[in-house]
Design an enzyme around this catalytic site. Sequence first.
Site, PDB file in Angstrom:
ATOM      1  N   ALA A  53      20.784 -23.742  11.567  1.00 30.77           N
ATOM      2  CA  ALA A  53      22.093 -24.058  11.244  1.00 30.77           C
ATOM      3  C   ALA A  53      22.609 -23.001  10.856  1.00 30.77           C
ATOM      4  O   ALA A  53      22.562 -22.758   9.406  1.00 30.77           O
ATOM      5  CB  ALA A  53      22.115 -25.317  10.811  1.00 30.77           C
ATOM      6  N   SER A  96      18.243 -25.708   8.039  1.00 35.21           N
ATOM      7  CA  SER A  96      19.950 -25.351   7.787  1.00 35.21           C
ATOM      8  C   SER A  96      19.551 -23.205   7.039  1.00 35.21           C
ATOM      9  O   SER A  96      18.675 -23.507   6.339  1.00 35.21           O
ATOM     10  CB  SER A  96      20.485 -25.437   6.399  1.00 35.21           C
ATOM     11  OG  SER A  96      19.358 -25.578   5.854  1.00 35.21           O
ATOM     12  N   ASP A  97      20.996 -22.789   7.569  1.00 33.06           N
ATOM     13  CA  ASP A  97      20.549 -21.685   6.647  1.00 33.06           C
ATOM     14  C   ASP A  97      20.134 -21.904   5.223  1.00 33.06           C
ATOM     15  O   ASP A  97      20.616 -23.372   4.849  1.00 33.06           O
ATOM     16  CB  ASP A  97      21.495 -20.889   6.736  1.00 33.06           C
ATOM     17  CG  ASP A  97      21.339 -19.025   6.759  1.00 33.06           C
ATOM     18  OD1 ASP A  97      20.488 -19.183   6.083  1.00 33.06           O
ATOM     19  OD2 ASP A  97      22.212 -18.222   7.750  1.00 33.06           O
ATOM     20  N   TRP A  98      19.921 -20.590   4.444  1.00 32.30           N
ATOM     21  CA  TRP A  98      19.783 -21.211   3.441  1.00 32.30           C
ATOM     22  C   TRP A  98      21.217 -21.422   1.736  1.00 32.30           C
ATOM     23  O   TRP A  98      22.000 -20.957   1.784  1.00 32.30           O
ATOM     24  CB  TRP A  98      18.836 -20.040   2.342  1.00 32.30           C
ATOM     25  CG  TRP A  98      17.639 -19.781   3.090  1.00 32.30           C
ATOM     26  CD1 TRP A  98      16.561 -19.804   1.493  1.00 32.30           C
ATOM     27  CD2 TRP A  98      16.628 -20.078   3.659  1.00 32.30           C
ATOM     28  NE1 TRP A  98      15.291 -19.849   1.571  1.00 32.30           N
ATOM     29  CE2 TRP A  98      15.823 -19.807   2.829  1.00 32.30           C
ATOM     30  CE3 TRP A  98      16.860 -20.741   4.554  1.00 32.30           C
ATOM     31  CZ2 TRP A  98      13.791 -20.466   3.858  1.00 32.30           C
ATOM     32  CZ3 TRP A  98      15.785 -21.012   6.194  1.00 32.30           C
ATOM     33  CH2 TRP A  98      14.541 -21.055   5.330  1.00 32.30           C
TER      34      TRP A  98
END
Length: 753
Positions: free
Chosen positions: A201, A234-236
Site C-alpha cells: 500500500a 504498508s510502505d515503510w
Amino acid sequence: MAKTTEEIRTVISQMTLEEKAGLCSGKGFWYTKAVERLGIPHIMMSDGPHGLRRQANPEKYLPGEPSTVQAICFPTSATLACSWDKDLAYYVGQTLAEECIAEQVSVILGPGINIKRSPLCGRNFEYFSEDPYLAGQMAKNQINGIQEKGIGTSLKHFAVNNQENNRFAIDTIVDERTLREIYLAGFETAVKGAQPWTVMAAYNKFNGDQCSENQKLLTDILRDEWGFEGMVVSDWGAVNDRVKGLKAGLDLEMPQKTDDRDMQIVHAVQEGRLEEAVLDRAVERILRVIFRGLDRLDKNAAYDKDAHHDIARKVAQECMVLLKNEGHILPLKKSGRIAVIGDFAQNPRYQGGGSSHINPTRVDNIFDELRKQVGTAVDFTYAQGYRTDADAPDEALLQEAVANARNADVAVIFAGLPESFESEGYDRQHMRMPNCHNQLIEAVAAVQKNTVVVLSNGSPVEMPWIDQVPGLLEAYLGGQALGGAIAAILFGDVNPSGKLAETFPEKLCHNPSYLNFPGFAPRVEYKEGVFVGYRYYDKVDRKPLFPFGYGLSYTSFAYTKLEIDKKEMQDTDTLTVRITVKNTGDCAGKEIVQLYVGDPHSHVIRPEKELKGFEKLELAPGEEKTAEFKLDKRSFAYYNTEIHDWYVESGVFEIMAGASSRDIRLKDTVTVHSTTVIRPVYSRNTPIYTILEDPEARPIAEAFLQEKGLDVKKDFNMEKDSPMRMGVSFASGKLTDALINELLERLEARGSF
C-alpha cells in the site's frame, strides 16, 4: 514449511490476542515477528526491484546506514520495459530469486508498476511505463519468474502514487474511469496473472483516505473484485491509523513504530471497535506468507556473480534504444580515431537513487569496455568534458573536449542526468539536463559533424541540440554491466532492439499533466483523465520528440500482412490477429510488433488508439515471422461509470499494427456487438429530444402524451428550428409533477440497465 489453511487456523486458535496483534507489525526494519512458543519463525523482506538491496546487518539497521551486501544491479524497470520482452522480464525475475535465496531473503519488495504520469516524477526510473498494458505484462512476467523459484514479491505502490513531492500526505483525486483504465489496469493484470505474495500500500491518500487505510482499494477492488489471495503490507511508515488500516484490509505494518501500535489493536478488539475475526484474517494471510517464505531458502546456496553480471549485460543489450542514426553513423567503424567525451564514460550513471540503490558486485567502465570491444584497431582519446557534481560548464574541460573532437573521425559523448537530478524522495523541477552537458554537446557538434550522443537517464529529457547530432543512443539506467552493452551496440556486435516505453515530449509544457503536477498541497487533481502519454499526444495531434514505442535498428523491417479471423463478433468472443513481419535488411535483428485498437466512432471520448498486444520477433536477413494475438472484451472496452464495469460500445473498431504509436503500418476493422444493454435513466430535467431520439423510450413517451391529450410541438415549444429545442425538458411544459412522475415510472419500468 508451508502449511495448509487448516493448519494455519489451528495455530491462530492457540495464539493470544497480544500475539496476534504483534504479528501485524514488523520486527525492526526488515523482519516479520516470530512467535517461538508456537513455532512461528520470522522471515526477511528486502528492497528491490532491479537488484537485491539487503542490509548487511538487518537487525541493527539505522536509517541512512549504507552497509548493504553486494548484489547484481540489473537495468532499472524503466530500462527493462524498453526491451518489450516478456520472456526477458521472467528471466530477470528468476535471476533475482536466485540471489534472494542465497541471501536468505524471502520477499523482494518489487516490482514497481506505477504509471509515469509526468516525466518529472523522481522515481520514474523504478517504474515501467506510461501505458498500463505494457507495465502490467512486464510486471506479471517478472513476478512469475521470481515466485516460481519460491521467493515472494511485493507489487507496489498501490495505488495512484505518481509523484514524490509531498508523497506522505498528498491526496490524489482521480475519477473512476481514469482510475480503472490507467492507474489500476496494470495492477489488475499482475494480480490476476501472477498472484504476488504481497501488495504494498502506497504512502499517499486516494480520494480522501490513506491508501493503507482505503477499503475501496484494499478490499473492495483488490480482494473482492480481483481475487487477490496474498498479504497487504504498508510502505515503510505509511500507516496513520492502525485499526482503520486493519478494517480496510491492511495486514502488516512495516516497520513497527512502537509497541503501542500493537496495543491499539488489542484495545480495539477488547472494546468492541474491531472484530477479532478481522484480526484473525489478517494473521492468517501473514502466516501464509511466513510459512511459504522459508521453503526455498538454503543456507548453503550461492550464485555465480560473474555469470549474473553477464546476464545483466545481455539484459541491457536488449533494452537500449537507438533514437537517431542519420547517415548510418552507427555502428561505428572499428578503425580510425574516436574521441570519447564525458565523465559518465569513466564514472557511469547506471542506477537510480533511494531505496532501490544497489551495492554492485562491480561496475563496467564504459571507456574500458569500448577499448576491449575493438582492441588496438581504434585510436581512442578521452576528455572528461564536465564535472558530474556541477551544472555550469568548466571552460578548461569543455575546451579539451572540443579539441579532441576536432581531431577525431567521430566523437561519442556520454551525457544525461546525474543522480542528484532524479531520486526517490523528490521530483525533478524541469526536464533539462545539466547546462554543462547540453553546452558540451553543442560545442562538440559545432566542430565535429560525426557526433554520437549516449544518454544515461531514468526518464525523458529535453534535447535542444537534437538537430545538431546525427547519432543518439538512449541507454537509460543500464545497470552495472551497461558498459559492455553500450560498446557492443555502438560497434555493431549487437543490433539495438529496444523501443521507448514512454513518450519523450519536446518540452515539459507539452505533457498533459503540466498544469496539475505536482498539485497544490494537500491535493493533486488528475484533470487530464485517461489522456496520459501517447493517448494525449495522439488525441491533440501534437508531435512528440520521440513517440511511445519508437526505436531504430541497424536493419529494416516490412509489415507484410495483417489478418483477423473474423469481421464481426460479439464482445464475448475472442478475435485472433496475426501480423507478419519480414527482415528486409542485411543483418539479423529484432522487431517489436505493436498491436493497437481504436474506437473511432465512440459516443464517449476515447483515445485514438490503445496498446493491446506486443511481441518481440528475432529475424535473420530475409526471414519472415508471424506474431499472433488474442483480443477479448477488455481489448475493446472502456470503463463505464454508470454500470461500474467494463463496457464495449457496439460499432466498428480499428485493428492497427505498428512499429510505434506514430508508425502504424497496417490496419483492418472488425464490427463488435455489445452483449450488455445499457438503458439511460431519465429525470424531470431530461431534454425532450433526448427521450424522443431513444428508439425504446420514444413510443412510450408519445403514447403517454397522446393519452394525456398533449402535443409535443405546441405544448413544449418544440418547433424543429427553435434555438431552445436542445434544452426543453418535460418539466418546462404543461405536465404537472404528478404526470411527470407517472411518465418517468413508465420509462423506468422498461428497465434502466
